[in-house]
Enzyme design. Structure first.
Site, PDB file in Angstrom:
ATOM      1  N   GLU A 168       8.515  -3.691  -8.791  1.00 39.41           N
ATOM      2  CA  GLU A 168       9.311  -2.893  -7.781  1.00 39.41           C
ATOM      3  C   GLU A 168      10.586  -1.938  -8.090  1.00 39.41           C
ATOM      4  O   GLU A 168      10.559  -0.963  -8.018  1.00 39.41           O
ATOM      5  CB  GLU A 168       9.799  -3.756  -6.695  1.00 39.41           C
ATOM      6  N   ASP A 171       0.816  -1.185  -0.161  1.00 43.69           N
ATOM      7  CA  ASP A 171      -0.112   0.129   0.025  1.00 43.69           C
ATOM      8  C   ASP A 171       0.922   1.279  -0.113  1.00 43.69           C
ATOM      9  O   ASP A 171       1.337   1.714   0.984  1.00 43.69           O
ATOM     10  CB  ASP A 171      -1.072  -0.094   1.418  1.00 43.69           C
TER      11      ASP A 171
END
Length: 261
Positions: free
Chosen positions: A139, A70
């Site tokens: 990522e 998140d």
């Protein structure tokens, strides 16, 4: 059988039936991302399942299984675990419980699975997904790395493939996931193979599953030795000021790091 009090849960939905625990990640307002509370609530359910379930079915939402961390919580600085344990350690330990807990963990994946969502998938014993599912590790686009995901993903698909997935950051299909060994079964209607698997798995005795999973843990030479390294690497990239700036900018503007200021 004991009773699990789910009244206070905000991020998951849970039901038990015939020795099967159905755990649904449920944060539709946040893209089914991983928050500190979601990890805590999942861990609570998994601890209960250790004692009272033979099978644990992990699901997300039809549109998104789990989209990873998140970023909104990270940007707000609200990612403390609250018990002295780092969020990365808590998440890694949750995945260890899915991998080695005294139940058969079955991931039922629909929609999209990204970043930490792949960690949930790779931690499970058996993975069933819909043909339309897409998987990705995004990522590195933010200067981060899938530090906690990689040991679990490597155990499933091998080091070369997990390295490729990490570096490319591109989505890959359910069919590719089956070929690479991340997914066991893919189908147009994933509910059908899920039901077939559960019908077969229900014959397994709890004692047998418990002993088998303990043996798997004793054999492990990837997940347990990698824990501290993964947690340290995760903390390193998420404490980098420049990385946090990129995350905050993305949360506020929706712009990716490579797009103009």
């Amino acid at each position: 059988m004991g009773v699990l009090n789910t009244a206070g849960y905000e991020t998951v939905k849970v039901r038990f039936a015939n020795g099967i625990c159905h755990l649904q990640l449920h944060r539709p307002e946040a893209g089914n991302t991983i928050s500190t509370r979601l990890v805590q609530e999942c861990a609570d359910v998994v601890r209960f399942a250790e004692e009272h379930a033979t099978i644990l079915v992990l699901e997300g939402l039809p549109e998104v299984f789990c989209w990873g961390a998140d970023f909104g919580e990270l940007a707000a600085g609200g990612d403390e675990a609250g018990n002295g344990e780092s969020p990365a350690a808590a998440l890694y330990d949750l995945w260890l419980s899915l991998a080695f807990g005294s139940f058969v963990s079955v991931a039922h994946v629909r929609g999209k699975a990204n970043a930490g969502g792949l960690g949930f998938v790779a931690a499970c014993d058996i993975v069933v997904c819909a043909d339309t599912v897409t998987f990705s590790l995004s990522e590195l686009l933010f200067g981060l790395m899938p530090a906690c995901v990689l040991p679990f993903l490597t155990r499933k698909v091998g080091p070369a493939r997990s390295n490729y997935i990490t570096l490319m950051t591109q989505p890959f299909t359910a069919q590719q996931a089956v070929t690479w060994g991340l997914v066991d079964v893919s189908a147009d209607d994933s509910g059908n193979p899920l039901r077939r698997h559960l019908l077969r798995l229900r014959y397994l005795p709890k004692t047998g599953v418990t002993r088998y999973k303990k043996y798997l843990r004793d054999l492990d030479d990837i997940l347990l030795p990698s824990r501290d390294k993964a947690v340290a690497a995760n903390q390193e990239v998420f404490s980098d000021v420049e990385n946090l700036r990129k995350i905050e900018r993305y949360v506020k503007t929706g712009q990716f790091p490579w797009e103009g200021e």
